[in-house]
Write an enzyme that holds these catalytic residues in place. Structure first.
Site: not given
Ligand SMILES: Cc1cc2nc3c(=O)[nH]c(=O)nc-3n(C[C@H](O)[C@H](O)[C@H](O)COP(=O)(O)O)c2cc1C
Length: 354
Positions: A27, A80, A109, A129, A131, A157, A221, A243, A245, A248, A280, A300
């Site tokens: 996840y 978040p 989040s 943050q 939605y 977001t 975002k 971003s 995301h 994702r 990183r 992460r």
């Molecule tokens: C496990 C996980 C959960 C996330 N949950 C949210 C969230 O609830 N809301 C949101 O706007 N972004 C969410 N994101 C995206 C992060 O805010 C962020 O944009 C992204 O992780 C940045 O990349 P990095 O993990 O390479 O640093 C999530 C990312 C991960 C890895």
């Protein structure tokens, strides 16, 4: 040549993986689709090249920035992320304590598993943050609770009209997670009401509506283009956050390292610009600041550090501070403002292209 000895930061993901269940690890790490965007993010920062200054006094280096009018001792914030309580029982509260002690900013989040009051009690500077749901009125109580608990801004977001498909090997963490780990800041009975699904009709008017509704600055975002960034600013956004995301959402989009340059140029000095994705280490941070980001956010790695609770996140902030401070000294920069002219133009040999 002998084997290269890696830093604490570079070994963080592998160490965290050993403590996470397979569904949790998948996840956290996954990208959508075939994971192209997730896989390219860090490489894109590392393909940039810097032009350091020399013969400058770097006795004192200040990593501080001012974000939406408030000082932060660090040029990065915590992005978040959901399910922090699945990573460590103290979840968001541990992240908040360590981030408050480091003098940084945390974005919470809307799916968080700790209450806004618990997070705010740590003294951390935090933003909410969100939605937006298809029935906007259903997010009202969440916004009111965040304002009451002292959120400094709302991060909207906008890259998630639907959640992109991905393929876990061993089942979805959401089916295994304790319900107490997520969405505790929504009122009872929120789930399952008609209209709670993510809005498919988001528009610039939602930015203005959120600002009016909360009285807080709005950060948008998930922006990857200059023209969209301008629409956000014209609709009243105080900041635009570049971003993917974490790779994702739509797979095979451009890297945030690339998009940042276009967005910064389009926004100019009218609003702040942030970036996340694949950052990183300290030179990644310096490269993003040199590319025009007012601040960077990290997702992460904070979760990887959170495996060890508050102490892990504290160590992560300290390691990032040490590396970024060293990179700034080596580049002849005493402040974030000094980093703005470091980026080398793309070389003909393709070295600073992905
Ligand atoms: C496990 C996980 C959960 C996330 N949950 C949210 C969230 O609830 N809301 C949101 O706007 N972004 C969410 N994101 C995206 C992060 O805010 C962020 O944009 C992204 O992780 C940045 O990349 P990095 O993990 O390479 O640093 C999530 C990312 C991960 C890895």
């Amino acid at each position: 040549m002998g084997e290269r000895v890696g830093s604490w930061l570079s070994g963080l993901e592998a160490r965290a993986a050993r403590s996470m269940s397979t569904p949790l690890r998948e996840y956290v790490e996954h990208g959508s689709g075939e994971g192209h965007t997730t896989g390219e993010a860090t490489r894109a920062w590392r393909s940039l090249r810097l032009r350091p200054h020399v013969l400058r006094d770097v006795t004192d280096v200040d990593l501080g920035v001012t974000l939406l009018g408030r000082p932060s001792r660090l040029p990065w914030g915590v992005a978040p992320t959901s399910l922090q309580r699945a990573v460590h029982p103290d979840g968001e509260v541990a992240t908040a304590r360590a981030t408050a002690a480091a003098g940084g900013l945390m974005v919470v989040s809307s799916n968080a598993g700790s209450t806004f009051a618990e997070i705010a009690a740590t003294g951390v500077d935090w933003w909410l943050q969100v939605y937006l749901p298809s029935d906007r009125t259903l997010v009202g109580p969440l916004l009111d609770r965040a304002v009451e608990a002292g959120a400094g801004a709302v991060v909207l977001t906008v890259d998630t009209p639907v959640v992109a498909t991905w393929y876990p090997t061993e089942g979805l963490i959401w089916d295994l997670a304790d319900p107490a780990w997520t969405r505790v800041n929504f009122g009872p009975g929120h789930e399952g009401q008609p209209g709670t699904e993510k809005a498919l009709d988001l528009g610039p008017h939602d930015i203005d509506w959120l600002r009016e509704r909360t009285g807080l600055p709005v950060v948008v975002k998930g922006v990857l283009r200059g023209d969209d960034a301008r629409r956000c600013v014209q609709a009243g956004a105080a900041a635009v956050w570049v971003s993917t995301h974490g790779g994702r959402q739509l797979d095979r989009v451009l890297t945030t390292a690339q998009a940042l340059l276009e967005v910064r140029a389009a926004v100019g000095a009218e609003a702040e610009v942030y970036v996340d994705g694949g950052l990183r280490d300290g030179i990644d941070v310096l490269s993003a600041l040199a590319s025009g980001a007012d601040a960077v956010f990290v997702g992460r790695p904070v979760l990887h550090a959170l495996v060890e609770g508050e102490a892990g996140v504290a160590r992560w902030h300290a390691a990032m501070s040490a590396e970024t401070g060293e990179a700034m000294r080596l580049a002849g920069c005493r402040s974030v403002a000094d980093t703005r002219d470091l980026l080398a133009p793309p070389a003909n040999d393709g070295l600073n292209r992905l």
